[in-house]
Design a protein around this motif. Sequence first.
Motif, mmCIF file in Angstrom:
data_model
loop_
_atom_site.group_PDB
_atom_site.id
_atom_site.type_symbol
_atom_site.label_atom_id
_atom_site.label_comp_id
_atom_site.label_asym_id
_atom_site.label_seq_id
_atom_site.Cartn_x
_atom_site.Cartn_y
_atom_site.Cartn_z
ATOM 1 N N ASN A 154 103.112 -19.850 -14.205
ATOM 2 C CA ASN A 154 101.876 -19.141 -13.868
ATOM 3 C C ASN A 154 101.734 -17.827 -14.628
ATOM 4 O OD1 ASN A 154 100.995 -21.064 -11.897
ATOM 5 N ND2 ASN A 154 102.537 -20.222 -10.487
ATOM 6 N N ASP A 157 98.078 -16.669 -15.951
ATOM 7 C CA ASP A 157 97.147 -16.389 -14.852
ATOM 8 C C ASP A 157 97.562 -15.133 -14.082
ATOM 9 O OD1 ASP A 157 95.591 -18.586 -15.478
ATOM 10 O OD2 ASP A 157 96.638 -19.915 -14.086
ATOM 11 N N GLU A 161 95.385 -11.635 -13.742
ATOM 12 C CA GLU A 161 95.062 -11.034 -12.444
ATOM 13 C C GLU A 161 95.538 -9.587 -12.378
ATOM 14 O OE1 GLU A 161 95.900 -11.774 -7.662
ATOM 15 O OE2 GLU A 161 96.462 -13.300 -9.132
#
Length: 272
Positions: A154, A157, A161
């Motif tokens: 991840n 991503d 964020e």
Amino acid sequence: MTTVGIVTGAGRGMGLACAQRLSTMVDVLLVADLDKDTIATAAETLTASGTATIEPVVVDISDAEGVAGLAARVAELGTLRAVAHVAGISPTMADWRRIFTVDLIGTALLARELRPLVTTGTATVCFASMAPILAGLSADETVAAILDDPLDENFLDALREALGPAIEDPGAAYSWAKYGVQRFVRREAVRIGPSGGRICSVSPGMIDTPQGRQEAQQHASMEALVARTPVGRTGRPEELAAVVAFALSDEASFLSGVDLLVDGGVCAAVRG
């Protein structure tokens, strides 16, 4: 004992210059690049000018299977002695995700696959950039934790964020990716030290290469940076290669976990 070296991004520019230096430092040199024709031509040049046996390898440094195959070939040939990880892409070449995938995730993939081969005398230099130094980047605890785990599924991503939409700018992505490389080698130095290995990063300034000229055409501000460079010019690929060759040599046996800034003094001029 057959000593083996690797140069990624060896087809042209700084990668080819590094390969020319390493071709006299090891017995067998694997020269890796994404472009088949480019690396084949480079291999011919290196064979004619160096003393090592040259073996061209076509590989995408961000492809885990391909990188694993590169490491397996090293294990077949002998003892890993020197690695110059030059392969990378700059802001005009791709979007932010691809920049991170090649420049930071690719670096971590290569290190992971080569780690079991590290032994006393193994030395690695990874290419970072002066970009994060000029930008004055500094990661808070959250961003640092994400950057320090680039192989997490991840990763991209989570980084988007944490840093927000600004990270989607290719220039910002490049700076953060190379900042991640600088951080990565510090952590990797601690990991491979007990096995006898060393690793550093090198951060080039403005170097006269095809990729560097492409960036200069797209960013007029780079001309102003050249004007402010105390040395008064852009760098030459062979000047970077000389620094890399020293860092990989036995003369640099106490050098590990640091970034070597090779920028003609422009960061001192701008940041000082």
